[in-house]
Design an enzyme around this catalytic site. Structure first.
Site, PDB file in Angstrom:
ATOM      1  CB  CYS A 145      34.913  44.919  44.400  1.00 51.74           C
ATOM      2  SG  CYS A 145      33.315  44.121  44.236  1.00 51.74           S
ATOM      3  CB  CYS A 146      40.214  45.880  46.188  1.00 50.19           C
ATOM      4  SG  CYS A 146      40.938  44.769  44.977  1.00 50.19           S
ATOM      5  CB  CYS A 185      47.190  38.566  44.282  1.00 47.16           C
ATOM      6  SG  CYS A 185      45.877  38.464  43.063  1.00 47.16           S
TER       7      CYS A 185
END
Ligand SMILES: [Zn+2]
Lengths: 386, 147
Positions: A203-204, A86
């Site tokens: 949660c994204c 990420c």
């Protein structure tokens, strides 16, 4: 090792982004090249001006950056693909920055792009025996950190939910975000339980998307926008003894680290930038899961351990607060195209410092910080100044 | 081992000792560094200690009891098709007294789990395949729930 702040000043030549969401009829090289062209136009530069390219992505495979650049035209420049989970785009940005700072090149492209795989994504961090025991559920990995944080600080599930509410409220003002609709506290608290105490709206969401940057020396700058300097771009990739369940790292009880990975990367960034948390006017923190934003802000030094939930409730992290956090809606609203995510954060800092953030503009933003974490683990801190 | 012709198969070999008599109890197998005393679970295949970088790791049997460091009840099936156990399941960490944290599933009453709770190692079925063979694993269970 020569300190980067003693090298040549590096400025933002131009930036580009695409709308983040799901691209059913386009590949990463389509919207990746679109972001690059947008950055080029924003920089008022020609394609032949670019001397090197660093291309971040996670799931696109071999030569993913070459594929995007082929859409524009090969020119013989070195293209380097950067996979750093990420933090991929922050890592590509950092390499571009170093190349210009070290006077190896004058104008360098950094891009992050990702078309997320459809369906469940198995993590590569876990060993076969752990996969067979079901240890690889990311919200569950974060839930284990979250319950310890709650125990230590007294934070509640409502505090976590307020992070989502704030970020979705900010995201409603971002035309590039995947989600542009605010959510209420009740909606978050009543969303599906995923791993206690965390629910779906903690949660994204995933997304496809791209962001691109042209970094250059000051004398090569063409655009008339406010000049933005890269004050720091640090990357730390793991320290002994720190637990990080999403990367399958169990803390050492005998040899715990003196500081966390985030604290270390932030400390290095503040040192290079010659500033501290009190000097930062706008923050893009890492909200891959809602509670993570809270301990992230603490570890970045914006408040003491355990203080973030209280400050969140006071509105300190709102757009008009003392320390506006995730002004574009964060991962919660933008969505999470792994290789591009850190680029979305840096892009927002550039808009804020230039005064181009429209309805979500933070007043008089002069210094901004973006923090991307990720499996690996990696922690990348970028500080920009104008 | 067989039970009415069905096999009882460890989900993964080498994570815990297999008792040779009913009086013996299973123990997790870890590694201990004789140089820096760091502990690891599971056992490391190589002798290299990832803390002090010496070739000084030795196999060690770990305590059967510890305290819950954290836990979560997972309601979402894991991705990838590797997991065949029941959902929901309880997953988290246990701290053993000699100074090592162990990643584990918990068994027993999920509602009774609490951080700091005293737990003990058990070997238990995770799932059964179509032929009725049982795949077993280590788990931890609250001491107050042990028979
Ligand atoms: Zn050692």
């Amino acid at each position: 090792m020569r300190p980067l702040n003693e090298m040549r000043e590096v400025v933002i030549g131009g930036v580009g982004i695409t709308k983040w969401g799901f691209y059913e009829n386009a590949e990463w090289y389509d919207f990746g090249s679109e972001a690059i062209l947008a950055a080029l136009k924003n920089a008022e530069m020609e394609w032949k001006d670019i001397q090197a390219a660093f291309c971040g992505s996670v799931y696109q495979g071999t030569g993913s950056g070459h594929q995007a650049i082929k859409e524009i035209g090969l020119t013989g420049i070195p293209i380097v693909n950067v996979e750093n989970a990420c933090s991929s785009c922050a890592s590509a940005f950092r390499l571009a920055y170093q190349m210009v700072a070290a006077e190896i090149y004058d104008i360098v492209l950094a891009v992050g792009m990702e078309k997320m795989p459809r369906g469940p994504i198995p993590s590569t961090a876990f060993r076969p025996w752990e996969l067979k025991l079901g240890f690889n559920v990311q919200p569950a990995n974060y839930a284990n950190i979250a319950v310890q944080y709650m125990k230590k600080t007294g934070a509640t599930i409502e505090d976590f939910s307020m992070v989502t509410v704030k970020n979705r409220r900010h995201g409603a003002l971002n035309p590039n975000a995947r989600f542009q609709k605010p959510v209420t506290l009740e909606e978050v608290m009543n969303s599906r339980l995923v791993a206690t105490p965390l629910r779906l709206l903690h949660c994204c969401p995933l997304a496809d998307g791209a962001a691109a940057f042209i970094l250059c020396s000051k004398n090569k700058l063409k655009s008339k926008y406010k000049v933005i300097t890269v004050a720091a771009s640090t990357l730390t990739s793991g320290i002994y003894g720190e637990g990080y369940p999403p990367a399958d790292l169990i803390p050492s009880l005998k040899y715990p680290p003196a500081m966390s990975l985030t604290e270390l990367s932030a400390k290095q960034a503040y040192e290079v930038a010659g500033c501290g948390p009190a000097d930062i006017n706008v923050v893009q923190a890492y909200d891959t899961m809602a509670p993570a934003e809270l301990w992230d802000l603490e570890e970045l030094g914006f408040c003491k351990p355990g203080e973030a939930p209280h400050l969140l409730r006071e509105g300190v992290f709102d757009l008009n607060g003392k320390i506006p956090v995730n002004t574009d809606g964060g991962l919660m609203s933008r969505g999470h195209p792994l290789g591009a995510t850190a680029g979305g954060q840096i892009y927002e800092i550039v808009l804020q410092l230039r005064g181009q953030a429209g309805p979500r503009q933070v007043k008089d933003a002069k210094v901004g910080l973006a923090h991307a974490m990720g499996a690996g683990p990696n922690s990348a801190v970028t500080i920009l100044k104008c | 081992m067989t039970k009415e012709g069905k096999m009882i198969i460890p989900l993964t070999e080498g994570l815990y000792t297999l008792p040779s008599s009913p009086y013996e109890k299973p123990q997790l197998i870890g590694s201990k560094c004789i140089n820096c005393e760091e502990l690891f679970f599971p056992k490391k295949e190589k002798r290299l200690c990832i803390h002090c970088q010496q070739m000084t790791l030795e196999e060690v049997k770990l305590s059967r009891q510890g305290k819950i460091a954290s836990f979560t009840i997972v309601l979402q099936p894991p991705a990838g098709g590797f997991y065949h156990g029941p959902v929901p399941y309880a997953y988290g960490y246990v701290d053993l007294p000699e100074g090592v944290r162990v990643e584990t599933q918990f068994t027993g009453d999920f509602n009774a789990l609490e951080i700091g709770g005293d737990v003990e190692l058990v070997i238990e079925k995770l799932y059964e395949d179509a032929e009725g063979n049982e795949f077993v694993t280590y788990k931890f269970k609250l001491l107050k729930e042990q028979e």
